[in-house]
Design a protein around this motif. Structure first.
Motif, PDB file in Angstrom:
ATOM      1  N   LEU A  13       0.828  -1.200   0.000  1.00 34.99           N
ATOM      2  CA  LEU A  13       0.000   0.000   0.000  1.00 34.99           C
ATOM      3  C   LEU A  13       0.865   1.253   0.000  1.00 34.99           C
ATOM      4  O   LEU A  13       0.604   2.190  -0.758  1.00 34.99           O
ATOM      5  CB  LEU A  13      -0.936   0.003   1.212  1.00 34.99           C
ATOM      6  CG  LEU A  13      -1.838   1.219   1.337  1.00 34.99           C
ATOM      7  CD1 LEU A  13      -2.775   1.326   0.142  1.00 34.99           C
ATOM      8  CD2 LEU A  13      -2.623   1.149   2.622  1.00 34.99           C
ATOM      9  N   SER A  14       1.912   1.269   0.810  1.00 36.35           N
ATOM     10  CA  SER A  14       2.761   2.463   0.868  1.00 36.35           C
ATOM     11  C   SER A  14       3.475   2.696  -0.464  1.00 36.35           C
ATOM     12  O   SER A  14       3.585   3.832  -0.918  1.00 36.35           O
ATOM     13  CB  SER A  14       3.768   2.364   2.013  1.00 36.35           C
ATOM     14  OG  SER A  14       4.651   1.291   1.815  1.00 36.35           O
ATOM     15  N   VAL A  15       3.926   1.634  -1.113  1.00 40.91           N
ATOM     16  CA  VAL A  15       4.595   1.776  -2.414  1.00 40.91           C
ATOM     17  C   VAL A  15       3.597   2.268  -3.460  1.00 40.91           C
ATOM     18  O   VAL A  15       3.895   3.159  -4.255  1.00 40.91           O
ATOM     19  CB  VAL A  15       5.244   0.437  -2.848  1.00 40.91           C
ATOM     20  CG1 VAL A  15       5.723   0.498  -4.282  1.00 40.91           C
ATOM     21  CG2 VAL A  15       6.384   0.081  -1.911  1.00 40.91           C
ATOM     22  N   THR A  16       2.392   1.709  -3.455  1.00 41.78           N
ATOM     23  CA  THR A  16       1.359   2.117  -4.405  1.00 41.78           C
ATOM     24  C   THR A  16       1.004   3.589  -4.226  1.00 41.78           C
ATOM     25  O   THR A  16       0.913   4.342  -5.202  1.00 41.78           O
ATOM     26  CB  THR A  16       0.101   1.240  -4.240  1.00 41.78           C
ATOM     27  OG1 THR A  16       0.466  -0.123  -4.433  1.00 41.78           O
ATOM     28  CG2 THR A  16      -0.988   1.632  -5.218  1.00 41.78           C
ATOM     29  N   LEU A  17       0.804   4.011  -2.985  1.00 38.31           N
ATOM     30  CA  LEU A  17       0.482   5.414  -2.721  1.00 38.31           C
ATOM     31  C   LEU A  17       1.614   6.343  -3.149  1.00 38.31           C
ATOM     32  O   LEU A  17       1.375   7.414  -3.717  1.00 38.31           O
ATOM     33  CB  LEU A  17       0.169   5.621  -1.239  1.00 38.31           C
ATOM     34  CG  LEU A  17      -1.172   5.088  -0.771  1.00 38.31           C
ATOM     35  CD1 LEU A  17      -1.278   5.198   0.755  1.00 38.31           C
ATOM     36  CD2 LEU A  17      -2.315   5.821  -1.429  1.00 38.31           C
ATOM     37  N   PHE A  18       2.844   5.922  -2.908  1.00 40.91           N
ATOM     38  CA  PHE A  18       4.007   6.720  -3.300  1.00 40.91           C
ATOM     39  C   PHE A  18       4.003   6.963  -4.810  1.00 40.91           C
ATOM     40  O   PHE A  18       4.122   8.101  -5.270  1.00 40.91           O
ATOM     41  CB  PHE A  18       5.295   6.015  -2.863  1.00 40.91           C
ATOM     42  CG  PHE A  18       6.544   6.661  -3.362  1.00 40.91           C
ATOM     43  CD1 PHE A  18       7.005   7.838  -2.786  1.00 40.91           C
ATOM     44  CD2 PHE A  18       7.266   6.102  -4.401  1.00 40.91           C
ATOM     45  CE1 PHE A  18       8.162   8.444  -3.242  1.00 40.91           C
ATOM     46  CE2 PHE A  18       8.424   6.699  -4.861  1.00 40.91           C
ATOM     47  CZ  PHE A  18       8.873   7.875  -4.285  1.00 40.91           C
ATOM     48  N   PHE A  19       3.825   5.892  -5.591  1.00 44.41           N
ATOM     49  CA  PHE A  19       3.834   6.039  -7.047  1.00 44.41           C
ATOM     50  C   PHE A  19       2.609   6.805  -7.540  1.00 44.41           C
ATOM     51  O   PHE A  19       2.692   7.580  -8.497  1.00 44.41           O
ATOM     52  CB  PHE A  19       3.956   4.683  -7.739  1.00 44.41           C
ATOM     53  CG  PHE A  19       5.368   4.181  -7.747  1.00 44.41           C
ATOM     54  CD1 PHE A  19       6.327   4.767  -8.557  1.00 44.41           C
ATOM     55  CD2 PHE A  19       5.756   3.145  -6.922  1.00 44.41           C
ATOM     56  CE1 PHE A  19       7.640   4.339  -8.552  1.00 44.41           C
ATOM     57  CE2 PHE A  19       7.068   2.699  -6.907  1.00 44.41           C
ATOM     58  CZ  PHE A  19       8.014   3.295  -7.723  1.00 44.41           C
ATOM     59  N   MET A  20       1.475   6.637  -6.883  1.00 45.18           N
ATOM     60  CA  MET A  20       0.284   7.391  -7.252  1.00 45.18           C
ATOM     61  C   MET A  20       0.535   8.891  -7.068  1.00 45.18           C
ATOM     62  O   MET A  20       0.214   9.696  -7.944  1.00 45.18           O
ATOM     63  CB  MET A  20      -0.905   6.942  -6.416  1.00 45.18           C
ATOM     64  CG  MET A  20      -2.198   7.654  -6.770  1.00 45.18           C
ATOM     65  SD  MET A  20      -3.537   7.272  -5.636  1.00 45.18           S
ATOM     66  CE  MET A  20      -3.108   8.329  -4.260  1.00 45.18           C
ATOM     67  N   LEU A  21       1.141   9.258  -5.943  1.00 47.39           N
ATOM     68  CA  LEU A  21       1.427  10.678  -5.679  1.00 47.39           C
ATOM     69  C   LEU A  21       2.433  11.244  -6.676  1.00 47.39           C
ATOM     70  O   LEU A  21       2.313  12.389  -7.121  1.00 47.39           O
ATOM     71  CB  LEU A  21       1.903  10.857  -4.243  1.00 47.39           C
ATOM     72  CG  LEU A  21       0.836  10.603  -3.178  1.00 47.39           C
ATOM     73  CD1 LEU A  21       1.459  10.613  -1.785  1.00 47.39           C
ATOM     74  CD2 LEU A  21      -0.301  11.599  -3.285  1.00 47.39           C
TER      75      LEU A  21
END
Length: 100
Positions: free
Chosen positions: A64-72
Motif C-alpha cells: 500500500l505504501s509503495v502504491t500510494l508513493f507512485f500514485m502521488l
C-alpha cells in the motif's frame, strides 16, 4: 508465529460463518471469500487459505505504501489530473475541511 496462525484461523472461520448467513453473496465477495470458496470446492486446503490470508495481512502495509508513493508521483507529474481531482473533491466535500 503460532499465535498469529491461530488468530488467522479464527478470522477465517468468522468470515466463513458470515458468508453462510448473507442474503446477497455478491456484496461480500472479496479475495478472502474467493479463497474460502476455493477451499470448499477442494481447490485449496485450509492451510493454503490460512497462508494466503496471513501473507495478505503482512504484505498489505508494504504494498500500500509503495502504491500510494507512485500514485502521488504520477499526480505530481500530471498537473491537469491533479486539478481535476481537486475539483472533484471540492464538488463532493464542498467547503468542509478535509479530515483523515
Amino acid at each position: 508465529s503460532q499465535d498469529l496462525k491461530g488468530a488467522m484461523e479464527i478470522l477465517i472461520e468468522q468470515k466463513r460463518q458470515k458468508l453462510s448467513t448473507v442474503e446477497k453473496l455478491d456484496e461480500h465477495m472479496d479475495f478472502a471469500s474467493q479463497l474460502i470458496f476455493a477451499q470448499n470446492r477442494g481447490d485449496l486446503t485450509a492451510e493454503n487459505v490460512n497462508q494466503c490470508v496471513l501473507e495478505m495481512m503482512i504484505a498489505a502495509p508494504d504494498t500500500l505504501s509503495v502504491t500510494l508513493f507512485f500514485m502521488l508521483i504520477l499526480i505530481a507529474e500530471h498537473p491537469t489530473v491533479e486539478e481535476e481531482m481537486m475539483r472533484e473533491i471540492e464538488t463532493v466535500v464542498g467547503k468542509q475541511e478535509l479530515q483523515s
